[in-house]
Design a protein around this motif. Sequence first.
Motif, PDB file in Angstrom:
ATOM      1  N   SER A  27       0.830  -1.200   0.000  1.00 35.69           N
ATOM      2  CA  SER A  27       0.000   0.000   0.000  1.00 35.69           C
ATOM      3  C   SER A  27       0.869   1.256   0.000  1.00 35.69           C
ATOM      4  O   SER A  27       2.037   1.226   0.389  1.00 35.69           O
ATOM      5  CB  SER A  27      -0.913   0.014   1.223  1.00 35.69           C
ATOM      6  OG  SER A  27      -0.139   0.085   2.396  1.00 35.69           O
ATOM      7  N   TYR A  28       0.276   2.350  -0.434  1.00 37.58           N
ATOM      8  CA  TYR A  28       0.960   3.642  -0.441  1.00 37.58           C
ATOM      9  C   TYR A  28       0.947   4.218   0.963  1.00 37.58           C
ATOM     10  O   TYR A  28      -0.078   4.204   1.644  1.00 37.58           O
ATOM     11  CB  TYR A  28       0.261   4.605  -1.405  1.00 37.58           C
ATOM     12  CG  TYR A  28       0.892   5.972  -1.421  1.00 37.58           C
ATOM     13  CD1 TYR A  28       2.130   6.173  -2.007  1.00 37.58           C
ATOM     14  CD2 TYR A  28       0.268   7.055  -0.823  1.00 37.58           C
ATOM     15  CE1 TYR A  28       2.728   7.416  -2.016  1.00 37.58           C
ATOM     16  CE2 TYR A  28       0.862   8.310  -0.828  1.00 37.58           C
ATOM     17  CZ  TYR A  28       2.086   8.484  -1.425  1.00 37.58           C
ATOM     18  OH  TYR A  28       2.678   9.717  -1.434  1.00 37.58           O
ATOM     19  N   VAL A  29       2.075   4.708   1.391  1.00 39.89           N
ATOM     20  CA  VAL A  29       2.171   5.359   2.693  1.00 39.89           C
ATOM     21  C   VAL A  29       1.981   6.857   2.464  1.00 39.89           C
ATOM     22  O   VAL A  29       2.783   7.483   1.764  1.00 39.89           O
ATOM     23  CB  VAL A  29       3.533   5.083   3.361  1.00 39.89           C
ATOM     24  CG1 VAL A  29       3.636   5.835   4.670  1.00 39.89           C
ATOM     25  CG2 VAL A  29       3.727   3.590   3.562  1.00 39.89           C
ATOM     26  N   PRO A  30       0.890   7.437   2.995  1.00 37.18           N
ATOM     27  CA  PRO A  30       0.646   8.864   2.796  1.00 37.18           C
ATOM     28  C   PRO A  30       1.866   9.700   3.186  1.00 37.18           C
ATOM     29  O   PRO A  30       2.519   9.439   4.191  1.00 37.18           O
ATOM     30  CB  PRO A  30      -0.532   9.164   3.726  1.00 37.18           C
ATOM     31  CG  PRO A  30      -1.251   7.854   3.835  1.00 37.18           C
ATOM     32  CD  PRO A  30      -0.150   6.816   3.819  1.00 37.18           C
ATOM     33  N   GLY A  31       2.183  10.674   2.337  1.00 34.95           N
ATOM     34  CA  GLY A  31       3.299  11.563   2.607  1.00 34.95           C
ATOM     35  C   GLY A  31       4.629  11.098   2.044  1.00 34.95           C
ATOM     36  O   GLY A  31       5.628  11.800   2.169  1.00 34.95           O
ATOM     37  N   THR A  32       4.663   9.936   1.404  1.00 33.94           N
ATOM     38  CA  THR A  32       5.899   9.435   0.816  1.00 33.94           C
ATOM     39  C   THR A  32       6.371  10.345  -0.314  1.00 33.94           C
ATOM     40  O   THR A  32       7.556  10.518  -0.533  1.00 33.94           O
ATOM     41  CB  THR A  32       5.713   7.999   0.292  1.00 33.94           C
ATOM     42  OG1 THR A  32       5.309   7.167   1.378  1.00 33.94           O
ATOM     43  CG2 THR A  32       6.987   7.447  -0.319  1.00 33.94           C
ATOM     44  N   PRO A 117       2.564  17.378   1.224  1.00 29.36           N
ATOM     45  CA  PRO A 117       2.624  15.922   1.044  1.00 29.36           C
ATOM     46  C   PRO A 117       1.432  15.411   0.253  1.00 29.36           C
ATOM     47  O   PRO A 117       0.336  15.968   0.317  1.00 29.36           O
ATOM     48  CB  PRO A 117       2.591  15.392   2.478  1.00 29.36           C
ATOM     49  CG  PRO A 117       1.910  16.457   3.266  1.00 29.36           C
ATOM     50  CD  PRO A 117       2.254  17.762   2.599  1.00 29.36           C
ATOM     51  N   ILE A 118       1.664  14.364  -0.504  1.00 28.14           N
ATOM     52  CA  ILE A 118       0.585  13.696  -1.242  1.00 28.14           C
ATOM     53  C   ILE A 118       0.017  12.630  -0.316  1.00 28.14           C
ATOM     54  O   ILE A 118       0.710  11.688   0.070  1.00 28.14           O
ATOM     55  CB  ILE A 118       1.110  13.068  -2.543  1.00 28.14           C
ATOM     56  CG1 ILE A 118       1.636  14.171  -3.472  1.00 28.14           C
ATOM     57  CG2 ILE A 118       0.025  12.240  -3.221  1.00 28.14           C
ATOM     58  CD1 ILE A 118       2.349  13.656  -4.701  1.00 28.14           C
ATOM     59  N   GLU A 119      -1.224  12.790   0.060  1.00 28.89           N
ATOM     60  CA  GLU A 119      -1.873  11.846   0.973  1.00 28.89           C
ATOM     61  C   GLU A 119      -2.445  10.637   0.227  1.00 28.89           C
ATOM     62  O   GLU A 119      -2.404   9.525   0.737  1.00 28.89           O
ATOM     63  CB  GLU A 119      -2.975  12.551   1.761  1.00 28.89           C
ATOM     64  CG  GLU A 119      -2.447  13.624   2.706  1.00 28.89           C
ATOM     65  CD  GLU A 119      -1.505  13.068   3.756  1.00 28.89           C
ATOM     66  OE1 GLU A 119      -1.799  12.016   4.339  1.00 28.89           O
ATOM     67  OE2 GLU A 119      -0.450  13.692   3.986  1.00 28.89           O
ATOM     68  N   GLN A 120      -3.001  10.872  -0.948  1.00 31.18           N
ATOM     69  CA  GLN A 120      -3.605   9.801  -1.741  1.00 31.18           C
ATOM     70  C   GLN A 120      -3.447  10.143  -3.208  1.00 31.18           C
ATOM     71  O   GLN A 120      -3.185  11.287  -3.564  1.00 31.18           O
ATOM     72  CB  GLN A 120      -5.097   9.665  -1.430  1.00 31.18           C
ATOM     73  CG  GLN A 120      -5.411   9.258  -0.022  1.00 31.18           C
ATOM     74  CD  GLN A 120      -6.906   9.146   0.187  1.00 31.18           C
ATOM     75  OE1 GLN A 120      -7.641   8.770  -0.713  1.00 31.18           O
ATOM     76  NE2 GLN A 120      -7.357   9.481   1.380  1.00 31.18           N
ATOM     77  N   GLY A 121      -3.647   9.154  -4.057  1.00 34.50           N
ATOM     78  CA  GLY A 121      -3.572   9.387  -5.491  1.00 34.50           C
ATOM     79  C   GLY A 121      -3.760   8.090  -6.244  1.00 34.50           C
ATOM     80  O   GLY A 121      -3.983   7.021  -5.656  1.00 34.50           O
ATOM     81  N   ASN A 122      -3.647   8.179  -7.550  1.00 34.36           N
ATOM     82  CA  ASN A 122      -3.745   7.015  -8.415  1.00 34.36           C
ATOM     83  C   ASN A 122      -2.563   6.098  -8.095  1.00 34.36           C
ATOM     84  O   ASN A 122      -1.401   6.491  -8.277  1.00 34.36           O
ATOM     85  CB  ASN A 122      -3.705   7.482  -9.878  1.00 34.36           C
ATOM     86  CG  ASN A 122      -3.669   6.339 -10.866  1.00 34.36           C
ATOM     87  OD1 ASN A 122      -3.613   5.175 -10.502  1.00 34.36           O
ATOM     88  ND2 ASN A 122      -3.700   6.676 -12.135  1.00 34.36           N
ATOM     89  N   PRO A 123      -2.808   4.883  -7.605  1.00 35.48           N
ATOM     90  CA  PRO A 123      -1.711   3.991  -7.224  1.00 35.48           C
ATOM     91  C   PRO A 123      -0.690   3.765  -8.338  1.00 35.48           C
ATOM     92  O   PRO A 123       0.511   3.748  -8.081  1.00 35.48           O
ATOM     93  CB  PRO A 123      -2.413   2.686  -6.842  1.00 35.48           C
ATOM     94  CG  PRO A 123      -3.780   3.117  -6.425  1.00 35.48           C
ATOM     95  CD  PRO A 123      -4.126   4.279  -7.320  1.00 35.48           C
ATOM     96  N   ALA A 124      -1.159   3.639  -9.581  1.00 35.15           N
ATOM     97  CA  ALA A 124      -0.225   3.423 -10.693  1.00 35.15           C
ATOM     98  C   ALA A 124       0.663   4.650 -10.890  1.00 35.15           C
ATOM     99  O   ALA A 124       1.862   4.516 -11.162  1.00 35.15           O
ATOM    100  CB  ALA A 124      -1.000   3.111 -11.973  1.00 35.15           C
TER     101      ALA A 124
END
Length: 136
Positions: A27-32, A117-124
């Motif tokens: 999963s994407y870690v918010p703020g990465t 920071p990017i909290e969420q987005g298109n996973p790809a």
Amino acid sequence: EALALLLLLHPLLRGLALQLHSALTGSYVPGTHSVVFVTCLNEHIARDIARAIMDRRLAACVNILPKSSALYFWKGELEESTEILLLVKTRTSKIGELSNYVRSIHPFEIPDIISLPIEQGNPAYLRWMEENVPRH
């Protein structure tokens, strides 16, 4: 509990912990990743700075947005100008290096460099960013 606190406080350890979490969970870690806003005097300067950022692989993508009006105080006076906005998409861990580099090449006495920071987005898309900005 002390280890968790240490991981959160030390940037390098926090980064490793986030990478491990992401690898284990997928999963994407918010703020990465972050979006960095940089204002420029004109399109020529904006393109030069954007290309320099990309040449150094400090971002996955730089968008150059058209002219916008800006009102601000400078040396006690209200100023009005037009600016070009760069949207720089990068790893959060690269913001310090990116900011230092932009300050070294930017013609403004005090360049406007702000990140969110990017909290969420298109996973790809987030994976694509990950692949296109080296960690080191």
